[in-house]
Write an enzyme that holds these catalytic residues in place. Structure first.
Site, short mmCIF file in Angstrom:
data_model
loop_
_atom_site.label_atom_id
_atom_site.label_comp_id
_atom_site.label_asym_id
_atom_site.label_seq_id
_atom_site.Cartn_x
_atom_site.Cartn_y
_atom_site.Cartn_z
N ASN A 9 -2.61 -32.55 26.76
CA ASN A 9 -3.49 -32.95 25.66
C ASN A 9 -3.17 -34.41 25.35
O ASN A 9 -2.16 -34.70 24.72
CB ASN A 9 -3.24 -32.04 24.45
CG ASN A 9 -4.04 -32.47 23.24
OD1 ASN A 9 -4.91 -33.32 23.32
ND2 ASN A 9 -3.72 -31.87 22.09
N LYS A 11 -4.67 -36.40 23.45
CA LYS A 11 -5.00 -36.79 22.07
C LYS A 11 -5.71 -38.16 22.08
O LYS A 11 -6.49 -38.42 22.99
CB LYS A 11 -3.75 -36.79 21.20
CG LYS A 11 -3.01 -35.44 21.30
CD LYS A 11 -1.98 -35.23 20.25
CE LYS A 11 -1.31 -33.89 20.50
NZ LYS A 11 -0.38 -33.51 19.45
N HIS A 96 -7.53 -26.98 17.57
CA HIS A 96 -6.21 -27.63 17.51
C HIS A 96 -5.84 -27.87 16.04
O HIS A 96 -6.71 -28.20 15.22
CB HIS A 96 -6.24 -28.95 18.28
CG HIS A 96 -4.87 -29.51 18.50
ND1 HIS A 96 -4.20 -30.18 17.50
CD2 HIS A 96 -4.04 -29.46 19.55
CE1 HIS A 96 -3.01 -30.53 17.96
NE2 HIS A 96 -2.88 -30.10 19.20
N GLU A 98 -4.53 -30.26 14.58
CA GLU A 98 -4.89 -31.58 14.05
C GLU A 98 -6.36 -31.61 13.62
O GLU A 98 -6.72 -32.28 12.66
CB GLU A 98 -4.59 -32.67 15.09
CG GLU A 98 -3.08 -32.90 15.20
CD GLU A 98 -2.60 -33.37 16.57
OE1 GLU A 98 -3.41 -33.85 17.38
OE2 GLU A 98 -1.39 -33.24 16.83
N GLU A 168 0.36 -22.56 19.18
CA GLU A 168 1.01 -23.83 18.85
C GLU A 168 1.50 -23.79 17.41
O GLU A 168 0.73 -24.08 16.48
CB GLU A 168 0.01 -24.99 19.00
CG GLU A 168 -0.47 -25.22 20.41
CD GLU A 168 -0.86 -26.67 20.65
OE1 GLU A 168 -0.32 -27.25 21.60
OE2 GLU A 168 -1.64 -27.22 19.87
N GLY A 174 4.71 -32.28 18.11
CA GLY A 174 5.08 -33.68 17.97
C GLY A 174 6.37 -33.90 17.18
O GLY A 174 6.68 -35.02 16.81
N SER A 214 6.00 -29.51 21.44
CA SER A 214 7.20 -30.15 21.98
C SER A 214 7.68 -29.52 23.29
O SER A 214 8.89 -29.35 23.49
CB SER A 214 8.31 -30.17 20.93
OG SER A 214 7.91 -30.94 19.80
P1 PGA Z 1 3.37 -32.07 21.57
O1 PGA Z 1 1.84 -31.70 21.25
O2 PGA Z 1 3.67 -31.57 22.95
O3 PGA Z 1 3.42 -33.56 21.48
O4 PGA Z 1 4.21 -31.38 20.55
C1 PGA Z 1 1.29 -30.48 21.64
C2 PGA Z 1 -0.13 -30.38 21.17
O5 PGA Z 1 -0.45 -30.86 20.08
O6 PGA Z 1 -1.01 -29.83 21.88
#
Ligand code: PGA
Length: 252
Positions: A9, A11, A96, A98, A168, A174, A214
């Site tokens: 991803n 982003k 997601h 976010e 997730e 993150g 992560s």
């Molecule tokens: P990350 O993000 O691996 O940076 O924690 C995962 C995601 O948001 O899909």
């Protein structure tokens, strides 16, 4: 046997040229394996070029990070599922955290997005997961149950076969704070059980449930070795070709 998925991803990172270079590096370095597939979830402006580049390989595919909850019309700035279909994108990411948090996408909107995507024969990767507060309060199973029930469980079994789920935990995204393999496995088993109750053994045994939050080269293998963890949705580490390839190789 369920085919594992390792999805990057990206982003809101990389220009289209940078994304193309990244995808090329990954495709050149990762060993082909028919038991796993790799998806690049890239920004909209990358998709046309990236799709052309990636479509030469049966092991890699391209996905959008979002689509509109409307079919078409006066929705300035939105991108419809039929537009993604028209450039042969395979997947779309829906739900997601976010998007839920910053763009206020609720259960109803996400349900509409799922329907739009499936109506255009796009495969859906549907994200679910609890916040830190919800985990501390101990009711995270109910949170996840509601996310699935409200946005996904109106589908019939045939449609459900076009969906993969990404668990997730928001507190792990993150933050560098990964769920332990046991913590993740417990939730994945719970999600599979919910699907079994709703759709029966066959669909539950087929649905891919990937972990996100992560995922890094040093923890991927322990996560992916768990029986109900069918790969990963990788944010930060997917922007580094070598790290991402190490994670891809961890999914055997
Ligand atoms: P990350 O993000 O691996 O940076 O924690 C995962 C995601 O948001 O899909």
């Amino acid at each position: 046997m369920r085919k594992k998925i390792v999805a990057g991803n990206w982003k809101m990172h990389t220009t289209p040229d940078e994304g193309l270079t990244l995808a090329r590096q990954v495709m050149e370095t990762a060993h082909a394996n028919e038991h796993r597939e790799v998806i690049f979830f890239a920004p909209f402006v990358h998709l046309t070029t990236l799709q052309k580049e990636v479509s030469v390989s049966p092991f890699f595919s391209v996905g959008a990070q979002n689509c509109s909850n409307h079919e078409k019309g006066a929705f300035t700035g939105e991108v419809a599922a039929f537009m993604l279909r028209s450039i042969d994108v395979s997947w779309v990411l829906v739900g997601h955290s976010e998007r839920r948090q910053y763009y206020h996408e609720n259960h109803t909107i996400l349900k509409q997005k799922v329907d739009q995507a499936l109506s255009q024969q796009l495969l859906v990767m549907f994200c679910c997961g609890e916040t830190l507060d919800q985990r501390m309060e101990g009711n995270f199973r109910e949170v996840i149950r509601k996310q699935l029930e409200e946005s996904l469980f109106h589908l019939d079994a045939t449609q459900m076969n076009q969906v993969a789920i990404a668990y997730e935990p928001v507190w792990a995204i993150g933050t560098g704070q990964t769920a332990t393999p046991d913590q993740a496995q417990e939730v994945h088993a719970f999600i599979r059980e919910l699907i079994k109750q709703k759709y029966g053994d066959g669909v539950a045994a087929r649905v891919r449930i990937v972990y996100g939050g992560s995922v890094k080269p040093d923890n991927a293998k322990d996560l992916f070795n768990k029986p109900d963890i069918d790969g990963g949705l990788v944010g930060g580490a997917s922007l580094n070709a070598l790290d991402f390839v190490t994670i891809i190789h961890a999914a055997e």
